[in-house]
Structures are given as structure tokens and as C-alpha cells.
Design a protein around this motif. Structure first.
Motif, PDB file in Angstrom:
ATOM      1  N   VAL A 158       0.852  -1.192   0.000  1.00 31.72           N
ATOM      2  CA  VAL A 158       0.000   0.000   0.000  1.00 31.72           C
ATOM      3  C   VAL A 158       0.888   1.242   0.000  1.00 31.72           C
ATOM      4  O   VAL A 158       1.607   1.513   0.961  1.00 31.72           O
ATOM      5  CB  VAL A 158      -0.928   0.029   1.229  1.00 31.72           C
ATOM      6  CG1 VAL A 158      -1.764   1.297   1.227  1.00 31.72           C
ATOM      7  CG2 VAL A 158      -1.814  -1.200   1.253  1.00 31.72           C
ATOM      8  N   ILE A 159       0.839   1.998  -1.102  1.00 35.64           N
ATOM      9  CA  ILE A 159       1.604   3.239  -1.221  1.00 35.64           C
ATOM     10  C   ILE A 159       0.616   4.388  -1.070  1.00 35.64           C
ATOM     11  O   ILE A 159      -0.140   4.709  -1.991  1.00 35.64           O
ATOM     12  CB  ILE A 159       2.336   3.314  -2.576  1.00 35.64           C
ATOM     13  CG1 ILE A 159       3.229   2.078  -2.744  1.00 35.64           C
ATOM     14  CG2 ILE A 159       3.153   4.593  -2.669  1.00 35.64           C
ATOM     15  CD1 ILE A 159       3.925   1.997  -4.098  1.00 35.64           C
ATOM     16  N   VAL A 160       0.616   4.991   0.102  1.00 36.32           N
ATOM     17  CA  VAL A 160      -0.375   6.009   0.444  1.00 36.32           C
ATOM     18  C   VAL A 160      -0.347   7.179  -0.529  1.00 36.32           C
ATOM     19  O   VAL A 160      -1.405   7.714  -0.914  1.00 36.32           O
ATOM     20  CB  VAL A 160      -0.151   6.511   1.888  1.00 36.32           C
ATOM     21  CG1 VAL A 160      -1.159   7.617   2.231  1.00 36.32           C
ATOM     22  CG2 VAL A 160      -0.273   5.364   2.877  1.00 36.32           C
ATOM     23  N   SER A 161       0.835   7.599  -0.953  1.00 36.41           N
ATOM     24  CA  SER A 161       0.966   8.770  -1.831  1.00 36.41           C
ATOM     25  C   SER A 161       0.319   8.557  -3.191  1.00 36.41           C
ATOM     26  O   SER A 161       0.005   9.525  -3.898  1.00 36.41           O
ATOM     27  CB  SER A 161       2.438   9.136  -2.010  1.00 36.41           C
ATOM     28  OG  SER A 161       3.163   8.048  -2.585  1.00 36.41           O
ATOM     29  N   LEU A 210      -8.460  -2.681  -1.621  1.00 36.53           N
ATOM     30  CA  LEU A 210      -7.913  -1.345  -1.370  1.00 36.53           C
ATOM     31  C   LEU A 210      -9.003  -0.286  -1.526  1.00 36.53           C
ATOM     32  O   LEU A 210      -9.101   0.639  -0.701  1.00 36.53           O
ATOM     33  CB  LEU A 210      -6.761  -1.059  -2.330  1.00 36.53           C
ATOM     34  CG  LEU A 210      -6.066   0.299  -2.148  1.00 36.53           C
ATOM     35  CD1 LEU A 210      -5.446   0.395  -0.756  1.00 36.53           C
ATOM     36  CD2 LEU A 210      -5.005   0.504  -3.226  1.00 36.53           C
ATOM     37  N   PHE A 211      -9.801  -0.410  -2.567  1.00 39.61           N
ATOM     38  CA  PHE A 211     -10.919   0.510  -2.787  1.00 39.61           C
ATOM     39  C   PHE A 211     -11.889   0.476  -1.603  1.00 39.61           C
ATOM     40  O   PHE A 211     -12.305   1.519  -1.090  1.00 39.61           O
ATOM     41  CB  PHE A 211     -11.641   0.130  -4.081  1.00 39.61           C
ATOM     42  CG  PHE A 211     -12.985   0.784  -4.245  1.00 39.61           C
ATOM     43  CD1 PHE A 211     -13.086   2.107  -4.623  1.00 39.61           C
ATOM     44  CD2 PHE A 211     -14.152   0.059  -4.022  1.00 39.61           C
ATOM     45  CE1 PHE A 211     -14.329   2.717  -4.772  1.00 39.61           C
ATOM     46  CE2 PHE A 211     -15.393   0.647  -4.170  1.00 39.61           C
ATOM     47  CZ  PHE A 211     -15.483   1.978  -4.539  1.00 39.61           C
ATOM     48  N   SER A 212     -12.226  -0.717  -1.160  1.00 39.39           N
ATOM     49  CA  SER A 212     -13.144  -0.866  -0.028  1.00 39.39           C
ATOM     50  C   SER A 212     -12.541  -0.283   1.246  1.00 39.39           C
ATOM     51  O   SER A 212     -13.224   0.418   1.999  1.00 39.39           O
ATOM     52  CB  SER A 212     -13.481  -2.343   0.186  1.00 39.39           C
ATOM     53  OG  SER A 212     -14.052  -2.921  -0.970  1.00 39.39           O
ATOM     54  N   SER A 213     -11.259  -0.550   1.472  1.00 42.01           N
ATOM     55  CA  SER A 213     -10.587  -0.060   2.678  1.00 42.01           C
ATOM     56  C   SER A 213     -10.574   1.464   2.726  1.00 42.01           C
ATOM     57  O   SER A 213     -10.843   2.071   3.775  1.00 42.01           O
ATOM     58  CB  SER A 213      -9.151  -0.581   2.752  1.00 42.01           C
ATOM     59  OG  SER A 213      -9.134  -1.963   2.997  1.00 42.01           O
ATOM     60  N   PHE A 214     -10.245   2.082   1.598  1.00 43.86           N
ATOM     61  CA  PHE A 214     -10.190   3.539   1.584  1.00 43.86           C
ATOM     62  C   PHE A 214     -11.579   4.148   1.793  1.00 43.86           C
ATOM     63  O   PHE A 214     -11.726   5.165   2.477  1.00 43.86           O
ATOM     64  CB  PHE A 214      -9.608   4.050   0.263  1.00 43.86           C
ATOM     65  CG  PHE A 214      -9.542   5.552   0.183  1.00 43.86           C
ATOM     66  CD1 PHE A 214      -8.564   6.242   0.886  1.00 43.86           C
ATOM     67  CD2 PHE A 214     -10.472   6.263  -0.557  1.00 43.86           C
ATOM     68  CE1 PHE A 214      -8.508   7.636   0.840  1.00 43.86           C
ATOM     69  CE2 PHE A 214     -10.431   7.646  -0.605  1.00 43.86           C
ATOM     70  CZ  PHE A 214      -9.433   8.335   0.091  1.00 43.86           C
TER      71      PHE A 214
END
Length: 286
Positions: free
Chosen positions: A51-54, A178-182
Motif C-alpha cells: 500500500v503506497i499512500v501517496s 484497497l478501494f473498499s478499505s479507503f
């Protein structure tokens, strides 16, 4: 079919957990906020890549997920209040009748044709929400009590059409976690902001029981969305079929649970509402 069945199971568990909140005197708002952070962590656990936050703000689904996060916290809170004040089956019916919104959205987004049967289904859905919301009691029924299920109806429908659009246009299979997590993280952040605003009048008190309740809610919440999105990506089912089967099964399952385990008493008008709900979904699928 497995993904759809799992989505139905976890979605039904959400309504049951909401009902237990009332039984065990859980502070709904705090538990809901905790649930979103839990759901976010569950999603990150299932995401295989680093996971790259930027890079997240540059994802094509970023704005849509941000908007969904705001809707999640609002609709979830109203859904909880509806379950507690009007019953599990009422909240379920109001949520699942929101299928009419993706149908109408499909007309404009995907040039789908609104047949006479689907038009009839939409009208039946509106009557279903009304009849299912009428409760027995000594007091006089007040039309304003329809506000809660109506808000659930509109909010849930907007979430459904947004999930469908974002999945088909921007979210790949690998990025579903990732989409769900965000999305869940955004909902949790909005919830914290709301609490901080309220803290000016009422001090925040951390309650371990609310956090535990949030954990029990966050796990089924994540998987209900996760498996629904995966089901929407299956080529052997149309989106209309998926939403139809999903909604009918949840309405029936939560109603049975409400009667058997929570001793909910349904009037004849409530049964009419539930019957109209099932009929309207079937008509819109034909």
C-alpha cells in the motif's frame, strides 16, 4: 453465486448486530465509527500488493470512494436508528427497496429501457416502504416516522448505483480490497469529525464496549461490500439479477430473524408491505 450468497449472509448480519446494539445499550454512533476503521484494516489484510499512500489520491476511483465514505457513515447511522425504532424488517425493506434507484440510474447511465413492469415495480416499492413502516401501538401513527426509512431508501440506492458505476468504470479485481478499505477509512474519518463537533457540547467518553461492538459490526460490514463488488464483476450474472437476488434474500432472511429471535410483531399491513417489496423486486427483474 458463492460471492453473492456470502454478500447476502454478511448483509443480513449487519441488521442483526444493529438490533443487538439496542439490546446491550451500545452507543450506535461510536460503534459505527469504530466499525469503519475495523473494516478498513480487514480490507488491507486482504490486499496483496504494497500500500503506497501517496499514490491513492491519483487512483481513478479516489473521488468516488471519498463520496461513498461520506454516504456510508450517514446511511449506516440512519439505518441503525430505523432498525431500533421501527424494527429490523422495516430497515431491511427500506434498504432493499432502494433497488429502484439503480434501475432509474441505469436508464441514464447505460441506456436501459424502463418497461411497464419495471414502472409498476417502482410504484409497488414506494407502497411497500410505507406499509412496512406502520407499527402497532397505542399511540397514533405519525407520518414523520416515515422519514427514517425514506432516508435509508434514498441513501442505500445512491450507494448501490455508485458501487455499480465505480466497479465497472474504475475498480479492477485486484484493487477491490484497497478501494473498499479507503472507502471505509473515509467514512471513519467523517465520523470522527462529527464526534469532535459534538464534543463541544458533550465530552467524548471512550467506552470499551462500543469498540468491541464496532469490531463485531466492522467484519460483516466489510465482507458485505467486498463480496457484492466481486459478484458484480462475475460475467455469468447480470447486474439486475445480482441486485434482485441479493435484495429479495436479505428482506426475507432479516424478516424471519426479526420474528424468530427478536419477537418482532408484524401487523397485516407490515406483511402487505413485505409482500409488495418482493413483488416489486421480481417485476423490476423481468
Amino acid at each position: 453465486m458463492i460471492n453473492l450468497a456470502l454478500s447476502i449472509l454478511f448483509s443480513s448480519l449487519i441488521f442483526i448486530v444493529f438490533k443487538l446494539f439496542y439490546t446491550y445499550k451500545i452507543q450506535t454512533l461510536y460503534a459505527i465509527i469504530a466499525n469503519y476503521f475495523v473494516a478498513c484494516l480487514v480490507g488491507l489484510f486482504f490486499y496483496k500488493d504494497p500500500v503506497i499512500v501517496s499514490e491513492i489520491p491519483y487512483k481513478p476511483w479516489f473521488i468516488g470512494a471519498f463520496f461513498l465514505g461520506f454516504l456510508f457513515i450517514v446511511v449506516f447511522y440512519v439505518m441503525a436508528k430505523t432498525s431500533q425504532q421501527l424494527g429490523v424488517s422495516v430497515a431491511s425493506v427500506a434498504t432493499k427497496m432502494s433497488l429502484v434507484i439503480p434501475v432509474i440510474g441505469g436508464i441514464y447511465l447505460y441506456n436501459e429501457h424502463l418497461t411497464p413492469l419495471k414502472t409498476l415495480g417502482i410504484l409497488l416499492a414506494l407502497f411497500a416502504v410505507y406499509f412496512a413502516s406502520i407499527k402497532k401501538g397505542k399511540g397514533v401513527f405519525k407520518p414523520k416516522t416515515l422519514l427514517l426509512p425514506f432516508l435509508v431508501f434514498i441513501g442505500s440506492g445512491t450507494i448501490d448505483i455508485s458501487l455499480k458505476y465505480l466497479k465497472e468504470a474504475f475498480v479492477s479485481e485486484a484493487e477491490i480490497p484497497l478501494f473498499s478499505s479507503f472507502t471505509f477509512l473515509t467514512a471513519g474519518i467523517f465520523g470522527v469529525i462529527f464526534i469532535l463537533i459534538k464534543a463541544k457540547k458533550q465530552p467524548i467518553k471512550v467506552n470499551f464496549k462500543n469498540v468491541v461492538a464496532g469490531i463485531f459490526l466492522g467484519i460483516p460490514n466489510f465482507f458485505s461490500i467486498y463480496y457484492l463488488i466481486k459478484a458484480l464483476g462475475e460475467s455469468n450474472f447480470s447486474n439486475a439479477s445480482i441486485f434482485t437476488i441479493n435484495n429479495v434474500a436479505i428482506v426475507l432472511f432479516t424478516t424471519i430473524i426479526g420474528i424468530l429471535f427478536f419477537k418482532e410483531k408484524l401487523s397485516s399491513k407490515n406483511w402487505i408491505g413485505i409482500s409488495l417489496a418482493i413483488c416489486s423486486i421480481i417485476l423490476m427483474a423481468m
